[in-house]
Design an enzyme around this catalytic site. Structure first.
Site, PDB file in Angstrom:
ATOM      1  N   ARG A 131      86.849  38.947  31.975  1.00  0.00           N
ATOM      2  CA  ARG A 131      85.742  39.862  32.249  1.00  0.00           C
ATOM      3  C   ARG A 131      85.336  40.536  30.951  1.00  0.00           C
ATOM      4  NH1 ARG A 131      85.117  37.404  36.197  1.00  0.00           N
ATOM      5  NH2 ARG A 131      85.018  38.127  38.364  1.00  0.00           N
TER       6      ARG A 131
ATOM      7  N   HIS B 263      78.951  32.764  31.242  1.00  0.00           N
ATOM      8  CA  HIS B 263      79.878  32.917  32.378  1.00  0.00           C
ATOM      9  C   HIS B 263      79.902  31.650  33.248  1.00  0.00           C
ATOM     10  CE1 HIS B 263      81.961  36.173  35.027  1.00  0.00           C
ATOM     11  NE2 HIS B 263      82.549  34.996  35.163  1.00  0.00           N
TER      12      HIS B 263
ATOM     13  N   GLU C  29      76.183  41.434  31.506  1.00  0.00           N
ATOM     14  CA  GLU C  29      75.777  40.030  31.621  1.00  0.00           C
ATOM     15  C   GLU C  29      74.410  40.014  32.277  1.00  0.00           C
ATOM     16  OE1 GLU C  29      78.749  37.719  33.612  1.00  0.00           O
ATOM     17  OE2 GLU C  29      80.226  38.100  32.060  1.00  0.00           O
TER      18      GLU C  29
HETATM   19  C1  GLV Z   1      84.520  34.234  37.959  1.00  0.00           C
HETATM   20  O1  GLV Z   1      84.469  34.921  36.990  1.00  0.00           O
HETATM   21  C2  GLV Z   1      85.358  34.542  39.085  1.00  0.00           C
HETATM   22  O2  GLV Z   1      85.913  35.648  39.144  1.00  0.00           O
HETATM   23  O3  GLV Z   1      85.475  33.685  39.979  1.00  0.00           O
END
Ligand code: GLV
Length: 331
Positions: A239, A287, A268
């Site tokens: 994160r 991401h 983000e």
């Molecule tokens: C992606 O970042 C998730 O938490 O699945």
């Protein structure tokens, strides 16, 4: 009542999962490519029994309070720092997530980023695009060896362990840190438990795999970067909030760090003009840790499994707050 249950799904998800959901509930799917704005989300959830959400949705105490009929929240992600789980628990609402199915896929992406950052793939591509490939340059685009290096893993959970397994093939020395030792997992990959500062001091490459919590927010700040080895590389596929991006930028710009690979940022998306997006030795990806057809399909189906279980009053197969069952004498 169950067949009439109303569910809000905050984005289009893989169709096979949506079909299963639509067969059993009245489903409102947010049709736009961008997430619903908070007020719209709150309005749409207000009369729903079920919510299928994503990590881009803020599910806070106000939103939960504004949805008196809500009986289950199912997140299509393993991380759930966007959800006020305590507020859900206080209402007896189980919260589901999707652990396990994305572990190997995210570990693959971590390694793609790790190799690309260490060997400066993006700098190489950028130099070609800028017309700068004129010869084989003995001093050009020098990166960091991955094989035989020391890899420091912050959080030897499911994904951290999968990253470590891949490191064995690269002959790496593996260190890990976290709130507690994981002797069984560590033994399988030959990893050694160390404290955070030792990991920073000893690692050539540090890879973050812990959740974002109040304790891990900005765990990687100027102090942490100063303790890292000169030339070390930071990889973050967990994160964005775990890293102080201004401090990271400074650590790379000053030449202290050898580079950074970030699949997650805060916010983000990172604004297109953010200096990290254009910084030499830094790679930012949008991401995409779990972004394969198979894994996203599995995640969506798992989220639907959780949601349907919640609507039926059954225990969620993957529940982040199982205390709702003991507290309420259910399950
Ligand atoms: C992606 O970042 C998730 O938490 O699945």
């Amino acid at each position: 009542m169950f067949p009439m249950a109303r569910v809000f799904v905050t984005r289009r998800i893989p169709q096979s999962a949506l079909d299963r959901l639509q067969a059993e509930a009245t489903v409102d799917v947010w049709p736009e490519p961008l997430p619903p704005p908070y007020e719209e989300l709150r309005r749409r959830v207000a009369d729903c029994e079920g919510l299928l959400c994503l990590l881009t949705d803020r599910i806070d105490a106000d939103l939960i309070a504004a949805a008196p009929r809500l009986r289950v929240i199912s997140q299509m992600a393993v991380g759930y720092d966007n959800i006020d789980v305590a507020a859900a628990t206080a209402r007896g609402i189980p919260v589901g997530h999707t652990p396990g199915v994305l572990t190997e896929t995210t570990a693959d992406l971590t390694w793609a980023l790790l190799l690309a950052t260490a060997r400066r793939l993006l700098d190489g591509v950028r130099s070609i695009e800028a017309g700068q490939w004129r010869t084989w340059d003995p001093l050009g685009l020098l990166g960091t060896d991955v094989h035989g290096a020391t890899l420091g893993i912050v959080g030897l959970g499911r994904i951290g362990a999968a990253v470590a397994r891949r490191a064995v093939g690269f002959g790496m020395c593996i260190l890990y840190t976290g709130p507690r030792e994981k002797p069984d997992v560590a033994a399988g990959v030959g990893a050694t438990y160390v404290d955070f500062d030792t990991l920073l001091r000893e690692s050539d490459i540090v890879s973050i795999h812990c959740p974002l919590t109040p304790e891990t927010r900005h765990l990687f700040d100027a102090r942490a970067f100063a303790r890292m080895k000169p030339g070390a590389i930071l990889i973050n596929t967990a994160r964005g909030g775990i890293v102080d991006h201004e401090a990271l930028l400074e650590a790379v710009r000053s030449g202290h760090l050898g580079g950074a690979g970030l699949d997650v940022t805060e916010p983000e998306p990172l604004p297109a003009d953010h200096p990290l997006m254009h910084q030499e030795r830094v790679i930012v990806t949008p991401h995409i840790g779990s972004a394969t057809v198979r894994t996203r399909t599995r995640m969506a189906n798992m989220a639907v499994d959780n949601l349907l279980a919640g609507l039926r009053g059954e225990r969620l197969p993957y529940c982040v707050n199982p205390e709702v069952y003991t507290k309420n004498g259910r399950g």
